[in-house]
Structures are given as C-alpha cells and as structure tokens.
Design an enzyme around this catalytic site. Sequence first.
Site, PDB file in Angstrom:
ATOM      1  N   ASP A  94       0.860  -1.170   0.000  1.00  0.00           N
ATOM      2  CA  ASP A  94       0.000   0.000   0.000  1.00  0.00           C
ATOM      3  C   ASP A  94       0.912   1.240   0.000  1.00  0.00           C
ATOM      4  O   ASP A  94       2.142   1.134  -0.022  1.00  0.00           O
ATOM      5  CB  ASP A  94      -0.947  -0.036   1.212  1.00  0.00           C
ATOM      6  N   GLU A  96     -10.698   6.727   4.047  1.00  0.00           N
ATOM      7  CA  GLU A  96      -9.726   6.073   4.927  1.00  0.00           C
ATOM      8  C   GLU A  96      -9.877   6.545   6.377  1.00  0.00           C
ATOM      9  O   GLU A  96     -10.992   6.751   6.844  1.00  0.00           O
ATOM     10  CB  GLU A  96      -8.319   6.305   4.383  1.00  0.00           C
TER      11      GLU A  96
HETATM   12  C1  GLC Z   1      -4.271   4.388  -0.154  1.00  0.00           C
HETATM   13  C2  GLC Z   1      -5.192   3.219   0.111  1.00  0.00           C
HETATM   14  C3  GLC Z   1      -5.238   2.218  -1.010  1.00  0.00           C
HETATM   15  C4  GLC Z   1      -4.997   2.913  -2.338  1.00  0.00           C
HETATM   16  C5  GLC Z   1      -3.590   3.468  -2.339  1.00  0.00           C
HETATM   17  C6  GLC Z   1      -3.289   4.265  -3.602  1.00  0.00           C
HETATM   18  O1  GLC Z   1      -3.613   4.775   1.021  1.00  0.00           O
HETATM   19  O2  GLC Z   1      -4.998   2.507   1.332  1.00  0.00           O
HETATM   20  O3  GLC Z   1      -6.525   1.592  -0.962  1.00  0.00           O
HETATM   21  O4  GLC Z   1      -5.142   1.983  -3.407  1.00  0.00           O
HETATM   22  O5  GLC Z   1      -3.330   4.278  -1.202  1.00  0.00           O
HETATM   23  O6  GLC Z   1      -4.070   5.418  -3.658  1.00  0.00           O
END
Ligand code: GLC
Length: 642
Positions: free
Chosen positions: A310, A512
């Site tokens: 991530d 988030e």
């Molecule tokens: C974010 C998320 C993830 C996403 C990634 C790219 O923090 O946790 O779901 O795909 O970063 O944006």
Amino acid sequence: MFHNRAIISIVMGIMLLLVLSAPLLAQETPAYLNSDLSAEERAADLLARMSLEEKIGQMTQVEKNSLTPADVTEWLIGSVLSGGGGYPSPNTPEAWAAMVNGFQEAALGTPLAIPVIYGVDAVHGHNNVMGAVIFPQNVGLGATRNAELVGQTAEITAREMIATGIYWDFAPVVAVPQDIRWGRAYEGFGENTDLVTELSTAYLLGLQGESLSAPGSVLGTPKHFIGDGGTTWGSSRLGSAYMDQGETPVDEATLRERYLPPYISVIEHGAQSIMISFSSWGGLPMHAQSYLINDVLKGELGFTGFTISDWAGIDTISEDYYEAVVTAINAGVDMAMVPYDFERFISTMLEAVENGDITLERIDDAVSRILRVKFELGLFEHPFNDPALLPAVGSDEHRAVAREAVSQSLVLLKNEGEALPISPETQTVFVAGTAADDIGLQSGGWTIDWQGGAGNITEGTTILEALEAAVPETTAVHFNRFGRFENFRDDAGNPLIADVGIVVISEQPYAEYEGDDAVLALAETDWSAVERLRPLVNKLVVIVLSGRPVMINEAIMSADAVVAAWLPGTEGEGVSDVLLGIEPFTGRLPYTWPRDIEQLPFDFANLPTEGCDAPLFPFDYGLTYENSESSWVDLAIECAGG
Ligand code: GLC
C-alpha cells in the site's frame, strides 16, 4: 533461355539475402516481443536480458507528482500511479490520456522498452476524472445484491479507464468490515463474507473479463490483504482515535473463515495483483507477514500474480528503512508503492542485493510475476490509450447503468401511511437538506479528490434536479436547504401545508482514516431541517446519504418514510425513479444498523433479535412497496420512547 537464367539468378539472390539477413532479423525481434509466445516464455526471455537496475525498476511504483517522464527513462521505473485525486490540469479525459501516454512514451525509451503499468483507484467509476460516471460506492452495490449489475459497473469503469490509457485499477476492496465506525466501511460490499465474496468476484470479472488479454480488460487488485476490515477501535498505528490501519485481533481459524474466502475466489477467477493491507495481525504489520503472503497467499492459494504494497506501506514495518525494505520484499511484497522517494528505495534495494539480504532469486521471482502480468495485459502490444473510447467517458449509456444501480441500492427502512411512492396527483413538494442538491455529498470520498468534497464537483444530476425533472407539471417542487418555508402561505394566509416533504440528510465526504467516526451522528443542521419541515407537510420522507448506517432514531420517530440511499454518485435520477414508484424498492441492508452507538462493535455471533438490545435493523432488512409492515419500526419507536 536468357530470360529463365535471369529469373533463376534473381530468385537465388533473394534467397541468399534472406539466409544472410535471418540472424539480423532474429536479433531485431527478440522473443519477448513475439506476441505468439506465452507470457511465461516472454517474461523468461526478457528477464534474461535485464540488468539488476532494470529489475529493481520494475519493482518500483511512484506517484505521478513525484517524478517526470524523464525520470521514468533514467531510473527504469516500471509503474506510476495517481493517488486519490492525482489528476492533470485541466482534469479532462483527454488530459489524462496525454499525461499517462507521456509516461508511457518515456518508458518505451528505455533500452528494453518495457512499458509502465499505470494504476489508479477507480473504486466507483473512473472517479478521479471530471465527467466520468460515478457509481454508487460499494456499500450501495452491496445493497443491490445484484452480482451481474456490479460486474457491469466494473466493465464500464474499465472502458472509461482505457480511454485514458490506464490499465490497472486498485479495486475492488474485498474487506469484510465488522465495525462500521471504520472510515472505509463504504468501500466494502458488506459485513457478510459470502456477500463480499460474490460481489468482489463479480467486480473483478467486470474489470478483467475472462482473460486479461481480452480487449476492454484492465488489471484489478483485490485489496487489502488481509483482515483490513477486522481492526478494532483504538488499535490504529495512527493513534487511539482511529481504527483504520489497526490490529485485526482474531485467531487464524477466524482469519481464514471470515477474511480469506474473497481472496480464494478472486484468485480462482483470475486475480493477478493483490494489495497488502496497512493493518496488522498478531502485532505484526501485514507488509511483514511472510507466513500469510508467501506461505498462504502464494503457496497454499497458488497466487501467481504480483503483490503490491500500500502507499508507503513498507515504511510501516520499521523506523529502519533498510530493515523495512528487506523484510517486506522477503515477506513476499513484489512491487513497492514507494510513492515519493524512489531513489532511496532503489538504492536501498541495490544495497540489500549486494549484501545478500535480498537474493537475486527473490528479485527474479518478483520481476517475473510483474512481467507476466504486463505481457498478459497486452501492454507491449497496446501501451497507450484507446482514443476511440474517449467519447464513452461519462456517456448517457454508462450513466443509464449507474442510474439502475442507484435504484437497486436504495433500502426502504420505513414507509407508513403510504408516504411513498409520491403520487402523480401530488400538488406541492417541499425539499430540504444540505444534501438534496449536492453531487459531492451524493458521491462521498474517492471522488475527484481523495477525500471527495461537497458541492458541484463534477457532472451529474442531484436528487433535487431529478425530482424537479420527473414530477408532473402539476406538481410544484420548492427547495430550501434549511427547511424554511414560512413564506409559503395558502389563500387564507396560513402556512401552506405541502402534500409531501423530503429532507435529504448526509454524512460529509471522507476517505480512509479521515472517516473513522466514534459517534456516527449527522449534523444538527440536517436534523433542524427535519424538525422544521415536519409541521409543514402531510407526509415526511427522510433520505439518508451515508457510507454506512448512522444514528437515525430521530428520523424513524418523526418521518413517515425513511430511505437509506448510501452514496449513490452522479445519477440522482436513480433515487427519483424509486420515490415516484417508477422503479421498485429492492435493496437490502449490507450492514446491521445499530440503534445506538453503544451497541458497537456488534458481537455478531450473539446478536439479540428482540428487545431494545437488538439492532435498529438487521442485516438483509429491506421493505418494499408491497410489504412495508415492519415490526422493527414498531420496536424502534417503542425503544425510542414513542
Ligand atoms: C491508499 C489506500 C489504497 C490505495 C492506495 C493508492 O492509502 O490505502 O486503498 O489503493 O493508497 O491510492
């Protein structure tokens, strides 16, 4: 005679030329560029030609604001992403295509011309792009219980992505959220493992089709492995006010029973990229979980694609960056979403290989996985956008499917006195609420910007606009966001009583950890509008726009009808279609609805089904126009002291 000899010598000359030039021709078309060969064969040939720097470059994903196309060429970068809201200026499909194609041209300028794979979070449509159709968030798709329709939304999303040159979608979330106080509950299809398994598989197939090589396919990325939806309040690495990126406190048997089935299914149906979770299990960050990634995901489940971290997820392992990188790569992370300091990541990787802390075998394994996917996706053959699809972005055809998804996502919680459907004979409708005329509030997070935003943020139809357009000419619709209709008087000068009042109340957009919420209460301004409207209308309808169940006892007590509309996106007509009875109510709750906040987190194994300790409404609850009798509503009113 002479003539024949001439022909023979010309033929001989051509044959000689072919024989002599064969090796040269062979040199010009290396095996990895031969699309007749399998992805396996092409990856093996290409890997053998790559330097360590080229290999590590393929394992590096960088956010588009952190590098230039020239950096892609110089540093041999294998992947670029747009983080939430990572749009070009102007934010148009054409500008997106130009931006992505620019990075691609730079990648094709590297010695081996390996195309980049560009990734985005297109989690409810191509949602960073102005003008793209915005579908209901997954919580609403979960309420539809319609796998075929869910797959259609993904298929359309893929089409709109390819129009802009993007072949990788960080979706679907396959979390099974257990506590709706989590800011990502709306990204889940629901609290039930079987529901999540069915709909996330349908979504992945919508993105990828039956084969990654099929036209119209983009790479999906089921996420976040594993247990992201099972964290507890206060366990977050971000601090005790959060649960996002927290600890999933379950034993292995529960982890396997509740959170693994969606991954088993998506792998069986072709998943070739999986994103690792920010959360932790047994106190160990998921990005360091060799047992779960190497042994379970890649070994037991036979996952042959590549994992991606991530957003700077590797950094969650340790303050010591070298230790974090070595641990993550050896735990089975194949590609690092860096997303900023790619030079530090690359130099750390080179140092770790030179020290023997990361073996060349491990590098080759990761790079082979990544290359195989790039070959299967056809990136070497079609690295750029498909301009023919640009007119389809946000098209009426696409919006019609979104409108249908909105209608099927609505859940009727209460409907007394046949408040709904709104009759064609209705003369006056008062509409109130901050969310009645707001595309941003209809859409929620991950819309144009990472956190989304209230207001007229993109092209679409608000609920108010849809109602105004759909009611007969003989029906007057009046709107005041605060519910102030005192100036409306009847012929005798008394306050005018409208036949119907509709108040649209909502959560403010979030994404988030920003959405972790300990109280799940809507704003006072919304409730004031409900209270103001009550005495001014015969039938009061409350529509709730939220990413999850929120506290609505007040609505259940005072309104004649209550509708959960989740975060429907740009197609507000999907709401008016059902309110007017053009479409039926078919939606069913994807999450158990709490009566009050103290009931959370639910103990699903021992959930009371009667009395005031029971939830307000159970999972799978949903009334219809034919059947709107509800003992749950009666209990709600009783427990609220009505
Ligand atoms: C974010 C998320 C993830 C996403 C990634 C790219 O923090 O946790 O779901 O795909 O970063 O944006």
